[in-house]
Structure formats: structure tokens, C-alpha cells
Design a protein around this motif. Sequence first.
Motif, PDB file in Angstrom:
ATOM      1  N   ARG A   4      45.553  50.973  38.067  1.00  0.00           N
ATOM      2  CA  ARG A   4      46.572  51.935  38.491  1.00  0.00           C
ATOM      3  C   ARG A   4      47.591  51.292  39.425  1.00  0.00           C
ATOM      4  O   ARG A   4      48.020  51.888  40.397  1.00  0.00           O
ATOM      5  CB  ARG A   4      45.923  53.142  39.154  1.00  0.00           C
ATOM      6  N   SER A   5      47.965  50.090  39.122  1.00  0.00           N
ATOM      7  CA  SER A   5      48.921  49.377  39.958  1.00  0.00           C
ATOM      8  C   SER A   5      49.665  48.347  39.131  1.00  0.00           C
ATOM      9  O   SER A   5      49.107  47.740  38.224  1.00  0.00           O
ATOM     10  CB  SER A   5      48.194  48.680  41.102  1.00  0.00           C
ATOM     11  N   VAL A   6      50.909  48.141  39.478  1.00  0.00           N
ATOM     12  CA  VAL A   6      51.705  47.102  38.844  1.00  0.00           C
ATOM     13  C   VAL A   6      51.518  45.780  39.579  1.00  0.00           C
ATOM     14  O   VAL A   6      51.728  44.717  39.013  1.00  0.00           O
ATOM     15  CB  VAL A   6      53.196  47.519  38.824  1.00  0.00           C
ATOM     16  N   ALA A   7      51.067  45.843  40.817  1.00  0.00           N
ATOM     17  CA  ALA A   7      50.939  44.639  41.643  1.00  0.00           C
ATOM     18  C   ALA A   7      49.926  43.649  41.079  1.00  0.00           C
ATOM     19  O   ALA A   7      50.132  42.440  41.148  1.00  0.00           O
ATOM     20  CB  ALA A   7      50.550  45.025  43.073  1.00  0.00           C
ATOM     21  N   VAL A   8      48.842  44.132  40.518  1.00  0.00           N
ATOM     22  CA  VAL A   8      47.794  43.235  40.014  1.00  0.00           C
ATOM     23  C   VAL A   8      48.292  42.397  38.843  1.00  0.00           C
ATOM     24  O   VAL A   8      48.193  41.170  38.869  1.00  0.00           O
ATOM     25  CB  VAL A   8      46.517  44.029  39.655  1.00  0.00           C
ATOM     26  N   VAL A  10      51.394  41.771  37.944  1.00  0.00           N
ATOM     27  CA  VAL A  10      52.545  40.964  38.365  1.00  0.00           C
ATOM     28  C   VAL A  10      52.065  39.741  39.132  1.00  0.00           C
ATOM     29  O   VAL A  10      52.542  38.623  38.905  1.00  0.00           O
ATOM     30  CB  VAL A  10      53.531  41.805  39.211  1.00  0.00           C
ATOM     31  N   LYS A  11      51.096  39.914  40.015  1.00  0.00           N
ATOM     32  CA  LYS A  11      50.547  38.784  40.765  1.00  0.00           C
ATOM     33  C   LYS A  11      49.875  37.788  39.825  1.00  0.00           C
ATOM     34  O   LYS A  11      50.016  36.580  39.970  1.00  0.00           O
ATOM     35  CB  LYS A  11      49.560  39.302  41.811  1.00  0.00           C
ATOM     36  N   ALA A  12      49.144  38.299  38.833  1.00  0.00           N
ATOM     37  CA  ALA A  12      48.493  37.413  37.867  1.00  0.00           C
ATOM     38  C   ALA A  12      49.528  36.660  37.035  1.00  0.00           C
ATOM     39  O   ALA A  12      49.360  35.478  36.757  1.00  0.00           O
ATOM     40  CB  ALA A  12      47.572  38.218  36.956  1.00  0.00           C
ATOM     41  N   ALA A  13      50.600  37.335  36.657  1.00  0.00           N
ATOM     42  CA  ALA A  13      51.654  36.680  35.871  1.00  0.00           C
ATOM     43  C   ALA A  13      52.351  35.592  36.686  1.00  0.00           C
ATOM     44  O   ALA A  13      52.684  34.529  36.155  1.00  0.00           O
ATOM     45  CB  ALA A  13      52.660  37.705  35.377  1.00  0.00           C
ATOM     46  N   LEU A  14      52.576  35.836  37.964  1.00  0.00           N
ATOM     47  CA  LEU A  14      53.200  34.813  38.811  1.00  0.00           C
ATOM     48  C   LEU A  14      52.285  33.597  38.963  1.00  0.00           C
ATOM     49  O   LEU A  14      52.747  32.457  38.921  1.00  0.00           O
ATOM     50  CB  LEU A  14      53.565  35.396  40.170  1.00  0.00           C
ATOM     51  N   GLY A  15      50.996  33.831  39.136  1.00  0.00           N
ATOM     52  CA  GLY A  15      50.056  32.719  39.205  1.00  0.00           C
ATOM     53  C   GLY A  15      50.022  31.930  37.906  1.00  0.00           C
ATOM     54  O   GLY A  15      49.948  30.704  37.900  1.00  0.00           O
ATOM     55  N   PHE A  16      50.121  32.648  36.791  1.00  0.00           N
ATOM     56  CA  PHE A  16      50.173  32.001  35.481  1.00  0.00           C
ATOM     57  C   PHE A  16      51.424  31.148  35.349  1.00  0.00           C
ATOM     58  O   PHE A  16      51.365  30.005  34.884  1.00  0.00           O
ATOM     59  CB  PHE A  16      50.124  33.076  34.388  1.00  0.00           C
ATOM     60  N   GLU A  68      41.807  36.718  36.876  1.00  0.00           N
ATOM     61  CA  GLU A  68      42.346  37.789  37.725  1.00  0.00           C
ATOM     62  C   GLU A  68      41.598  39.104  37.510  1.00  0.00           C
ATOM     63  O   GLU A  68      41.216  39.779  38.464  1.00  0.00           O
ATOM     64  CB  GLU A  68      43.834  37.967  37.419  1.00  0.00           C
ATOM     65  N   VAL A  69      41.386  39.475  36.267  1.00  0.00           N
ATOM     66  CA  VAL A  69      40.690  40.728  35.968  1.00  0.00           C
ATOM     67  C   VAL A  69      39.261  40.661  36.482  1.00  0.00           C
ATOM     68  O   VAL A  69      38.742  41.640  37.026  1.00  0.00           O
ATOM     69  CB  VAL A  69      40.744  41.033  34.455  1.00  0.00           C
ATOM     70  N   VAL A 145      44.723  37.439  46.200  1.00  0.00           N
ATOM     71  CA  VAL A 145      44.072  38.598  45.617  1.00  0.00           C
ATOM     72  C   VAL A 145      43.683  39.577  46.707  1.00  0.00           C
ATOM     73  O   VAL A 145      43.804  40.780  46.545  1.00  0.00           O
ATOM     74  CB  VAL A 145      42.839  38.178  44.788  1.00  0.00           C
ATOM     75  N   GLY A 146      43.239  39.065  47.846  1.00  0.00           N
ATOM     76  CA  GLY A 146      42.823  39.946  48.921  1.00  0.00           C
ATOM     77  C   GLY A 146      43.941  40.829  49.435  1.00  0.00           C
ATOM     78  O   GLY A 146      43.781  42.029  49.602  1.00  0.00           O
ATOM     79  N   ARG A 147      45.098  40.238  49.644  1.00  0.00           N
ATOM     80  CA  ARG A 147      46.230  41.004  50.124  1.00  0.00           C
ATOM     81  C   ARG A 147      46.623  42.079  49.118  1.00  0.00           C
ATOM     82  O   ARG A 147      46.789  43.240  49.457  1.00  0.00           O
ATOM     83  CB  ARG A 147      47.407  40.059  50.374  1.00  0.00           C
ATOM     84  N   GLU A 148      46.756  41.693  47.859  1.00  0.00           N
ATOM     85  CA  GLU A 148      47.140  42.651  46.832  1.00  0.00           C
ATOM     86  C   GLU A 148      46.035  43.659  46.567  1.00  0.00           C
ATOM     87  O   GLU A 148      46.299  44.829  46.360  1.00  0.00           O
ATOM     88  CB  GLU A 148      47.515  41.919  45.531  1.00  0.00           C
TER      89      GLU A 148
END
Length: 174
Positions: A4-8, A10-16, A68-69, A145-148
Motif C-alpha cells: 500500500r505504498s509507492v515508496a517501496v 520506487v526505492k527498489a527501482a532506484l537501487g536496481f 526488496e520484497v 529499507v529501514g527509513r522507507e
Amino acid sequence: MVFRSVAVPVKAALGFLLSIIAALGSVVAVFQWGWLAGLFQVDATGPVLSFLPILLVGRLFGLAMDYEVFLVSRMREEHAHGLAAVPAMQRGFAHSASVVTAAALIMVAVFGSFAFSHVRVVKGIGFALAVGACEFSRHDRRANVGREGTRVLTVVPDPAHGDVTRPLPAPHPR
């Protein structure tokens, strides 16, 4: 959207994207420009394989999203079982970080073994995949991951736990 978030995502895509940039940059530096060519036993420099970016994107995207998942789903499970956001993030990370690190080390070892092949094509692919897997796994998971994870768990109301009217207050940054 499972979390239920776009942040997860997006963060994974940036790391990728960072892992793709590091992998392709390293391949160009070693196999095209000749930097550290002696260390990796690259006899002759030349252009990078034309299909290497396509292969890298597919493989590293799968690894990045899986890692990430796996990390974030454990945090979500802890929160769903009644823990507050920060303890859920800490416990979820503690349970899953060692598994993700072990999986990343296995991937780096397997891909890296191909980097010492005598066939230039195999050597380039193995080197690129090893660098990409290493780069993605070496990010400071606890901070990123902790922050997000804390932000997602504290901002998204959870009707199952009575968080219908207002979200929990976000923790103070350290």
C-alpha cells in the motif's frame, strides 16, 4: 500494491538502476578501456557485447525486486501481527537481512566464477552480473529499507488494527 505504498517499489527501482549503472560502468572500464584488465585476465580490450545490457536488465531486475520484497514483506508481517512500526521494521530486518545477504553472496560467487572463464563473452557476462549483484546487495539496507519501511508502516493506516482515523506519528530521524 501489496505494501500500500509507492515508496517501496520506487526505492527498489532506484537501487536496481544504481546496480545497472555500476555493472555497465565496470564492464566498460575493464573490458573496453582496459582498467584492471590484468587482474581479470582480459587479453584484448574491445567493445562491450551488444546484448549485455538487455541480459543485465532482466537478471538484475529480478534479483533487485526479489531482495526488496523479501526484506519488506517480513517487516509487513511483523506489523500485521501487532507490532508498532519501528519494532516491526527492526524485527523484520533482523530476521530477513542475513538470508538476503547470503543469497547475494551466493549470486556474486556464482556469477563471479564465470568472470574467470577463458571465453570473452562468458567472462563479460559473469563479471557484469557479479558486479550488479554485489552493488545491489551492498547498499546499506538498514538505512535505506529501514527509513522507507518505517515511513510506510507509520503513514499508511491499517483498518485491521484500528488505525482508521489517523496514522501513527513518524519516528524522529537519527
